[in-house]
Motif scaffolding. Sequence first.
Motif, PDB file in Angstrom:
ATOM      1  N   ALA A   1      -1.085 -10.918  28.183  1.00 55.59           N
ATOM      2  CA  ALA A   1      -2.414 -11.339  28.645  1.00 55.59           C
ATOM      3  C   ALA A   1      -3.297 -11.669  27.444  1.00 55.59           C
ATOM      4  O   ALA A   1      -4.499 -11.414  27.442  1.00 55.59           O
ATOM      5  CB  ALA A   1      -3.048 -10.248  29.503  1.00 55.59           C
TER       6      ALA A   1
ATOM      7  N   ALA B   1      -1.117 -16.464  26.883  1.00 54.44           N
ATOM      8  CA  ALA B   1      -0.957 -16.191  28.321  1.00 54.44           C
ATOM      9  C   ALA B   1      -2.120 -16.787  29.111  1.00 54.44           C
ATOM     10  O   ALA B   1      -1.924 -17.318  30.214  1.00 54.44           O
ATOM     11  CB  ALA B   1      -0.884 -14.685  28.558  1.00 54.44           C
TER      12      ALA B   1
ATOM     13  N   ARG C   1       0.340  -5.066  29.568  1.00 47.99           N
ATOM     14  CA  ARG C   1       0.093  -3.641  29.337  1.00 47.99           C
ATOM     15  C   ARG C   1      -1.280  -3.227  29.857  1.00 47.99           C
ATOM     16  O   ARG C   1      -1.444  -2.183  30.448  1.00 47.99           O
ATOM     17  CB  ARG C   1       0.201  -3.408  27.822  1.00 47.99           C
ATOM     18  CG  ARG C   1       0.092  -2.019  27.367  1.00 47.99           C
ATOM     19  CD  ARG C   1       0.591  -1.903  25.953  1.00 47.99           C
ATOM     20  NE  ARG C   1      -0.128  -2.764  25.006  1.00 47.99           N
ATOM     21  CZ  ARG C   1       0.210  -2.887  23.741  1.00 47.99           C
ATOM     22  NH1 ARG C   1       1.247  -2.230  23.257  1.00 47.99           N
ATOM     23  NH2 ARG C   1      -0.475  -3.674  22.943  1.00 47.99           N
TER      24      ARG C   1
ATOM     25  N   PRO D   1       6.103 -10.446  20.563  1.00 49.84           N
ATOM     26  CA  PRO D   1       7.532 -10.733  20.345  1.00 49.84           C
ATOM     27  C   PRO D   1       8.432  -9.486  20.298  1.00 49.84           C
ATOM     28  O   PRO D   1       9.644  -9.616  20.318  1.00 49.84           O
ATOM     29  CB  PRO D   1       7.576 -11.459  19.003  1.00 49.84           C
ATOM     30  CG  PRO D   1       6.192 -11.764  18.645  1.00 49.84           C
ATOM     31  CD  PRO D   1       5.268 -10.911  19.447  1.00 49.84           C
TER      32      PRO D   1
ATOM     33  N   LEU E   1       8.777  -7.680  22.688  1.00 47.80           N
ATOM     34  CA  LEU E   1       9.227  -7.516  24.076  1.00 47.80           C
ATOM     35  C   LEU E   1      10.420  -8.401  24.426  1.00 47.80           C
ATOM     36  O   LEU E   1      11.014  -8.243  25.500  1.00 47.80           O
ATOM     37  CB  LEU E   1       8.094  -7.877  25.053  1.00 47.80           C
ATOM     38  CG  LEU E   1       6.711  -7.271  24.828  1.00 47.80           C
ATOM     39  CD1 LEU E   1       5.730  -7.803  25.860  1.00 47.80           C
ATOM     40  CD2 LEU E   1       6.790  -5.761  24.898  1.00 47.80           C
TER      41      LEU E   1
ATOM     42  N   THR F   1       7.994 -17.976  23.354  1.00 46.06           N
ATOM     43  CA  THR F   1       7.408 -18.895  22.373  1.00 46.06           C
ATOM     44  C   THR F   1       7.535 -18.384  20.937  1.00 46.06           C
ATOM     45  O   THR F   1       6.956 -18.957  20.016  1.00 46.06           O
ATOM     46  CB  THR F   1       5.899 -19.127  22.673  1.00 46.06           C
ATOM     47  OG1 THR F   1       5.227 -17.868  22.568  1.00 46.06           O
ATOM     48  CG2 THR F   1       5.679 -19.720  24.046  1.00 46.06           C
TER      49      THR F   1
ATOM     50  N   GLY G   1       7.051 -22.881  22.423  1.00 45.25           N
ATOM     51  CA  GLY G   1       5.610 -23.069  22.221  1.00 45.25           C
ATOM     52  C   GLY G   1       5.449 -24.395  21.473  1.00 45.25           C
ATOM     53  O   GLY G   1       6.170 -25.351  21.739  1.00 45.25           O
TER      54      GLY G   1
ATOM     55  N   PHE H   1      -3.536 -16.076  15.965  1.00 47.60           N
ATOM     56  CA  PHE H   1      -2.789 -15.354  16.987  1.00 47.60           C
ATOM     57  C   PHE H   1      -2.550 -13.953  16.464  1.00 47.60           C
ATOM     58  O   PHE H   1      -3.006 -13.618  15.357  1.00 47.60           O
ATOM     59  CB  PHE H   1      -1.489 -16.099  17.388  1.00 47.60           C
ATOM     60  CG  PHE H   1      -0.495 -16.297  16.281  1.00 47.60           C
ATOM     61  CD1 PHE H   1       0.530 -15.392  16.082  1.00 47.60           C
ATOM     62  CD2 PHE H   1      -0.583 -17.384  15.434  1.00 47.60           C
ATOM     63  CE1 PHE H   1       1.451 -15.559  15.062  1.00 47.60           C
ATOM     64  CE2 PHE H   1       0.336 -17.575  14.406  1.00 47.60           C
ATOM     65  CZ  PHE H   1       1.346 -16.659  14.225  1.00 47.60           C
ATOM     66  N   ASP H   2      -1.913 -13.130  17.263  1.00 48.74           N
ATOM     67  CA  ASP H   2      -1.721 -11.712  16.968  1.00 48.74           C
ATOM     68  C   ASP H   2      -1.622 -11.437  15.448  1.00 48.74           C
ATOM     69  O   ASP H   2      -0.663 -11.861  14.804  1.00 48.74           O
ATOM     70  CB  ASP H   2      -0.427 -11.267  17.676  1.00 48.74           C
ATOM     71  CG  ASP H   2      -0.185  -9.770  17.526  1.00 48.74           C
ATOM     72  OD1 ASP H   2      -0.845  -9.134  16.696  1.00 48.74           O
ATOM     73  OD2 ASP H   2       0.686  -9.257  18.247  1.00 48.74           O
TER      74      ASP H   2
ATOM     75  N   ILE I   1       1.717 -10.070  14.047  1.00 52.86           N
ATOM     76  CA  ILE I   1       2.819 -11.038  13.984  1.00 52.86           C
ATOM     77  C   ILE I   1       2.538 -12.068  12.900  1.00 52.86           C
ATOM     78  O   ILE I   1       3.417 -12.448  12.121  1.00 52.86           O
ATOM     79  CB  ILE I   1       3.006 -11.737  15.361  1.00 52.86           C
ATOM     80  CG1 ILE I   1       3.274 -10.700  16.455  1.00 52.86           C
ATOM     81  CG2 ILE I   1       4.118 -12.779  15.307  1.00 52.86           C
ATOM     82  CD1 ILE I   1       4.447  -9.773  16.214  1.00 52.86           C
TER      83      ILE I   1
HETATM   84  P1  NDP Z   1      -1.639 -11.522  21.835  1.00 53.91           P
HETATM   85  O1  NDP Z   1      -1.372 -10.452  20.853  1.00 53.91           O
HETATM   86  O2  NDP Z   1      -3.032 -11.984  22.045  1.00 53.91           O
HETATM   87  O3  NDP Z   1      -1.035 -11.114  23.258  1.00 53.91           O
HETATM   88  C1  NDP Z   1       0.125 -10.341  23.386  1.00 53.91           C
HETATM   89  C2  NDP Z   1       0.071  -9.660  24.727  1.00 53.91           C
HETATM   90  O4  NDP Z   1       1.261  -8.872  24.889  1.00 53.91           O
HETATM   91  C3  NDP Z   1      -1.119  -8.719  24.859  1.00 53.91           C
HETATM   92  O5  NDP Z   1      -1.796  -8.980  26.057  1.00 53.91           O
HETATM   93  C4  NDP Z   1      -0.460  -7.334  24.874  1.00 53.91           C
HETATM   94  O6  NDP Z   1      -1.107  -6.368  25.656  1.00 53.91           O
HETATM   95  C5  NDP Z   1       0.877  -7.657  25.516  1.00 53.91           C
HETATM   96  N1  NDP Z   1       1.819  -6.573  25.297  1.00 53.91           N
HETATM   97  C6  NDP Z   1       2.142  -5.945  24.139  1.00 53.91           C
HETATM   98  N2  NDP Z   1       3.032  -4.959  24.362  1.00 53.91           N
HETATM   99  C7  NDP Z   1       3.276  -4.968  25.684  1.00 53.91           C
HETATM  100  C8  NDP Z   1       4.115  -4.205  26.527  1.00 53.91           C
HETATM  101  N3  NDP Z   1       4.880  -3.219  26.049  1.00 53.91           N
HETATM  102  N4  NDP Z   1       4.146  -4.494  27.834  1.00 53.91           N
HETATM  103  C9  NDP Z   1       3.380  -5.488  28.358  1.00 53.91           C
HETATM  104  N5  NDP Z   1       2.556  -6.244  27.612  1.00 53.91           N
HETATM  105  C10 NDP Z   1       2.518  -5.990  26.290  1.00 53.91           C
HETATM  106  O7  NDP Z   1      -0.725 -12.758  21.394  1.00 53.91           O
HETATM  107  P2  NDP Z   1      -0.914 -14.322  21.639  1.00 53.91           P
HETATM  108  O8  NDP Z   1      -1.291 -14.575  23.046  1.00 53.91           O
HETATM  109  O9  NDP Z   1      -1.710 -14.903  20.557  1.00 53.91           O
HETATM  110  O10 NDP Z   1       0.612 -14.778  21.427  1.00 53.91           O
HETATM  111  C11 NDP Z   1       1.576 -14.529  22.417  1.00 53.91           C
HETATM  112  C12 NDP Z   1       2.946 -14.941  21.909  1.00 53.91           C
HETATM  113  O11 NDP Z   1       2.951 -16.323  21.570  1.00 53.91           O
HETATM  114  C13 NDP Z   1       3.359 -14.200  20.645  1.00 53.91           C
HETATM  115  O12 NDP Z   1       4.739 -13.957  20.739  1.00 53.91           O
HETATM  116  C14 NDP Z   1       3.072 -15.192  19.545  1.00 53.91           C
HETATM  117  O13 NDP Z   1       3.884 -14.970  18.412  1.00 53.91           O
HETATM  118  C15 NDP Z   1       3.433 -16.489  20.247  1.00 53.91           C
HETATM  119  N6  NDP Z   1       2.813 -17.687  19.683  1.00 53.91           N
HETATM  120  C16 NDP Z   1       3.590 -18.803  19.577  1.00 53.91           C
HETATM  121  C17 NDP Z   1       3.082 -19.971  19.093  1.00 53.91           C
HETATM  122  C18 NDP Z   1       3.934 -21.194  19.034  1.00 53.91           C
HETATM  123  O14 NDP Z   1       3.424 -22.276  18.782  1.00 53.91           O
HETATM  124  N7  NDP Z   1       5.226 -21.104  19.257  1.00 53.91           N
HETATM  125  C19 NDP Z   1       1.691 -20.067  18.631  1.00 53.91           C
HETATM  126  C20 NDP Z   1       0.910 -18.848  18.890  1.00 53.91           C
HETATM  127  C21 NDP Z   1       1.480 -17.705  19.362  1.00 53.91           C
HETATM  128  P3  NDP Z   1      -2.507  -5.700  25.208  1.00 53.91           P
HETATM  129  O15 NDP Z   1      -3.504  -6.709  25.626  1.00 53.91           O
HETATM  130  O16 NDP Z   1      -2.571  -4.428  25.967  1.00 53.91           O
HETATM  131  O17 NDP Z   1      -2.441  -5.506  23.718  1.00 53.91           O
END
Ligand code: NDP
Length: 432
Positions: free
Chosen positions: A10, A14, A36, A91, A93, A111, A150, A192-193, A196
């Motif tokens: 989220a 997302a 989460r 990532p 997960l 992604t 992505g 982003f995160d 990561i």
């Molecule tokens: P965020 O860190 O903003 O979001 C990650 C989400 O994962 C958070 O909502 C987090 O929950 C949730 N999460 C973490 N652990 C768990 C768990 N155990 N169970 C359920 N949910 C969980 O990341 P972004 O939205 O910025 O990025 C998302 C993905 O996209 C990443 O893998 C990133 O590397 C990738 N990415 C890829 C790009 C591309 O061009 N290919 C560019 C940008 C990002 P909580 O809110 O509670 O912390």
Amino acid sequence: MKRNVLIIGAGGVAHVAAHKCAQNNISLGDIHVASRTLGKCKAIVDSIREKGSQRGSGLLKAHQLDALDVEATKALIRSTGSQIVINVGSPFLNMSVMTACIETGAAYLDTAIHEDPDQVCEPPPWYANHEWKRRDACRAAGATAILGVGFDPGVVNAYGRFAMDAYFDEVESIDIIDINAGSHGRYFATNFDPEINFREFTSNVWSWEGGQWKSSRMFEHRKDWDLPVVGRSTAYLTGHDELHSMSKNLGVPNIRFWMGFGDHYINVFTVLNSLGLLSEKPVRTAEGLEVVPLKLVKAVLPDPASLAPTYIGKTCIGDLVKGTKNCRPREVLVYNVCDHKDCYEEVGSQAISYTAGVPVVAAAMLIANGVWDVRQMVNVEELDPKPFISLMNRMGLVTRVRDEQGDRVLDPYKESPATARSPKQVVDAPAV
Ligand code: NDP
């Protein structure tokens, strides 16, 4: 026809993925957002309702989920009738979500490459350390898994493949260049995160040179690039996911990834890194508290999604491909330009989240209509890039090409007449 979608995570990506699924839920079906923190899933659902993004009827629902729990993830896939899982959570997960998909037969999309919390920069090719080990299991279950769809990884893999097919007899090099010429107005933030983001840069840099892996140090190699819209931009040789599949699948001797960094980012990064504040290894304070420095830094930095309202400027990401056609040297840039403010106005996000969230939904739509429902595990460059690029052109991510004939929007079916559209490549609904 696969339709119902479960989005895991989220965060910023997302958020975009959920809006785009809603805008296209005539092709897709019910939309479930699970992460989460339930409140963040609910906020995404609320923002879709506020913006009126949802086109067709269908369920739109938020769920709490620990996606490291395979049984809980399987139960949610089954109870929501989800046939496509868009994993845009952290990532860490990937492998548990993928296992849940293989065991329920749902299609899997992500992604970013899987990260092991205790390991930074594993030996190349990175996909072989985790994802590719499940290839046989995917094939045996007839489960579709599209890895890294992505923008980078993802769209840039498709650009490399498209350029090879359409413009070259032989390709000598693919340089992937990622420039964010935007400004968020904060002292320091990652797009982003942060955890990561920093893990990408704290170890050695792997690049694919002369048909083998070459290691260098972060910020050791820099180069200025002349790019459309964002102009002359400095970028640094960086290790990145897509090199670890394109090097295997495309047969190109040189594939490199270049990312733009401002001096301010490099200074802050260097200070944090030199002090040990970017370490993934726990430390113990004098009070006996165990802390992972990198997680602490993440906790004090801005949430990347919060940057969106004030973000201005543009990104330019693309593949500069060099090789020969009819025995003559040739150079082609396939690229996209994305505007932070336009993304915010459309879905309430900044361009980095947008450029990652739109492609993964385009891929879900291509699975839904059967074109990319390949019932095995693939990286993006193994798939026909034409329906993907064509669909994204209608979803807000327009691909352009710059070559000796000028700079133009890339219509993948017109630019590659030798491989004309087959009936399967027709997308079954208008896309937004
Ligand atoms: P965020 O860190 O903003 O979001 C990650 C989400 O994962 C958070 O909502 C987090 O929950 C949730 N999460 C973490 N652990 C768990 C768990 N155990 N169970 C359920 N949910 C969980 O990341 P972004 O939205 O910025 O990025 C998302 C993905 O996209 C990443 O893998 C990133 O590397 C990738 N990415 C890829 C790009 C591309 O061009 N290919 C560019 C940008 C990002 P909580 O809110 O509670 O912390």
